[in-house]
Enzyme design. Sequence first.
Site, short mmCIF file in Angstrom:
data_model
loop_
_atom_site.label_atom_id
_atom_site.label_comp_id
_atom_site.label_asym_id
_atom_site.label_seq_id
_atom_site.Cartn_x
_atom_site.Cartn_y
_atom_site.Cartn_z
N PHE A 29 0.86 -1.18 0.00
CA PHE A 29 0.00 0.00 0.00
C PHE A 29 0.89 1.23 0.00
O PHE A 29 1.74 1.38 0.87
CB PHE A 29 -0.94 0.03 1.22
CG PHE A 29 -1.84 1.24 1.21
CD1 PHE A 29 -2.96 1.28 0.39
CD2 PHE A 29 -1.54 2.36 1.97
CE1 PHE A 29 -3.78 2.41 0.35
CE2 PHE A 29 -2.35 3.49 1.93
CZ PHE A 29 -3.48 3.51 1.13
N ASP A 58 9.38 2.37 1.55
CA ASP A 58 8.22 3.05 2.11
C ASP A 58 8.15 2.69 3.59
O ASP A 58 7.68 1.60 3.95
CB ASP A 58 6.96 2.62 1.35
CG ASP A 58 5.69 3.29 1.89
OD1 ASP A 58 5.73 3.79 3.03
OD2 ASP A 58 4.67 3.29 1.18
N LYS A 96 2.90 9.17 8.76
CA LYS A 96 2.24 8.65 9.97
C LYS A 96 2.87 9.10 11.30
O LYS A 96 2.52 10.16 11.80
CB LYS A 96 2.14 7.13 9.87
CG LYS A 96 1.19 6.71 8.73
CD LYS A 96 0.54 5.37 8.95
CE LYS A 96 -0.64 5.19 8.02
NZ LYS A 96 -0.32 4.58 6.72
C1 LIG Z 1 -0.59 4.99 5.33
C2 LIG Z 1 0.42 4.59 4.33
C3 LIG Z 1 0.63 5.35 3.16
C4 LIG Z 1 -0.23 6.54 2.80
O1 LIG Z 1 -0.11 7.59 3.67
P1 LIG Z 1 -1.20 8.80 3.63
O2 LIG Z 1 -0.69 9.78 4.63
O3 LIG Z 1 -2.53 8.20 3.98
O4 LIG Z 1 -1.18 9.35 2.24
C5 LIG Z 1 1.62 4.94 2.30
N1 LIG Z 1 2.39 3.86 2.56
C6 LIG Z 1 2.22 3.12 3.68
C7 LIG Z 1 3.12 1.95 3.93
C8 LIG Z 1 1.22 3.44 4.59
O5 LIG Z 1 1.02 2.69 5.67
#
Ligand SMILES: *Cc1c(COP(=O)(O)O)cnc(C)c1O
Length: 385
Positions: free
Chosen positions: A123, A210, A239
């Site tokens: 994601f 990421d 986050k």
């Molecule tokens: C939450 C998340 C995102 C997206 O972050 P947003 O602030 O909602 O755009 C991208 N990558 C990972 C691994 C995530 O957990």
Amino acid sequence: MNTYAPLDICFERGEGACLYDNQGTEFLDALSGIAVCGLGHCHPAVTQAIQQQAEKLLHTSNLYCIQNQQQLAEQLCNISGMDRVFFSNSGAEANEAAIKLARLYGNQQNIENPSIIVTDGSFHGRTLATLSATGNRKVQAGFEPLVHGFIRAPYNDIDAIKSIAQNSINTVAILVEPILGEGGVKLPDENYLSELRRICDENNWLLMLDEIQTGMGRTGQWFAFQHSKIKPDVMTLAKGLGNGVPIGACLAQGKAAELFQPGNHGSTFGGNPLTCAAASAVIDTISADNLCQRAEQLGNKMLKAFTAQLDSVAAVKSIRGKGLMLGIELDRDCTELVAKALQQNCLINVTAGNIVRLLPPLILSDQQADRIVEIVSKLIKDFLN
Ligand SMILES: *Cc1c(COP(=O)(O)O)cnc(C)c1O
């Protein structure tokens, strides 16, 4: 708009690992707003940083020097070993910056249609490029045409990456989560990241991690890559970085850090004095209170306790995690556990349909950790009976 189907509960106030609804009822938060409030709710150091900065200056624009941004970038480079930082307002935007870096990197080498390897189950966000990179059809469906330039590989499969390396002439980067978050708290083999690092070096690709969910102490190190003895070329954060204040970051080192030049990329709000002051306070607090170490110890303890409670339950397929990123996989859909946990005054999450995911704040007390194990274990047992 109707983008979420929220549960019928509103929280009015939070303190540490506890939330209070508009009737004053206390709830134990084992989710931290999905790995955002790592220091718990309304941590006094963050609150004070926000208050003090709000009285001084909120916004000037990146057309001028921003001291708080400079300071935060230095702190982030110190704890990560990276060289430069671009600040955004969210995770998806941080990944957009990473994707743009990879394309710039390829195009500067005259590689036609530069492509980025991404994995199943990943994601990366909800913007067009990041949903195209995401390995979940549900996130993409209905938003075609997708953004081109991504090559999909299974997660935790080094042979698949090697095979792409042999057959593709336009790959320039790999974008991967060190542990799949939304994809179900899936931990790759121990040598996965170091193997990816080696392949990237051999092929002159950028390794882009990421760490939006795994970063900021969550897994027991500042960043999950620090469990392996490697360093990425690019890393994205969001986050837990602001403990609730919207801020994201794209960090780069070496050649990747020199790609963006004035005019290539930007953001009106990104890196503003307020959000940077809050994130600096987050880093100071995690350091001062040894919260990375605390996450590791408490996570190990919770993993043990869950294993003792649930290991003999046949329908529990796996109990796993790293630090305070924990997943309990069942053999069936268990989405209803979220509402059931709420009835027990506890906030949990179910991801990928059948995986109970816990992301409690790093400031959790031992008693609160015990309580979460007790509530969640009983819920799962009752649910399966
Ligand atoms: C939450 C998340 C995102 C997206 O972050 P947003 O602030 O909602 O755009 C991208 N990558 C990972 C691994 C995530 O957990």
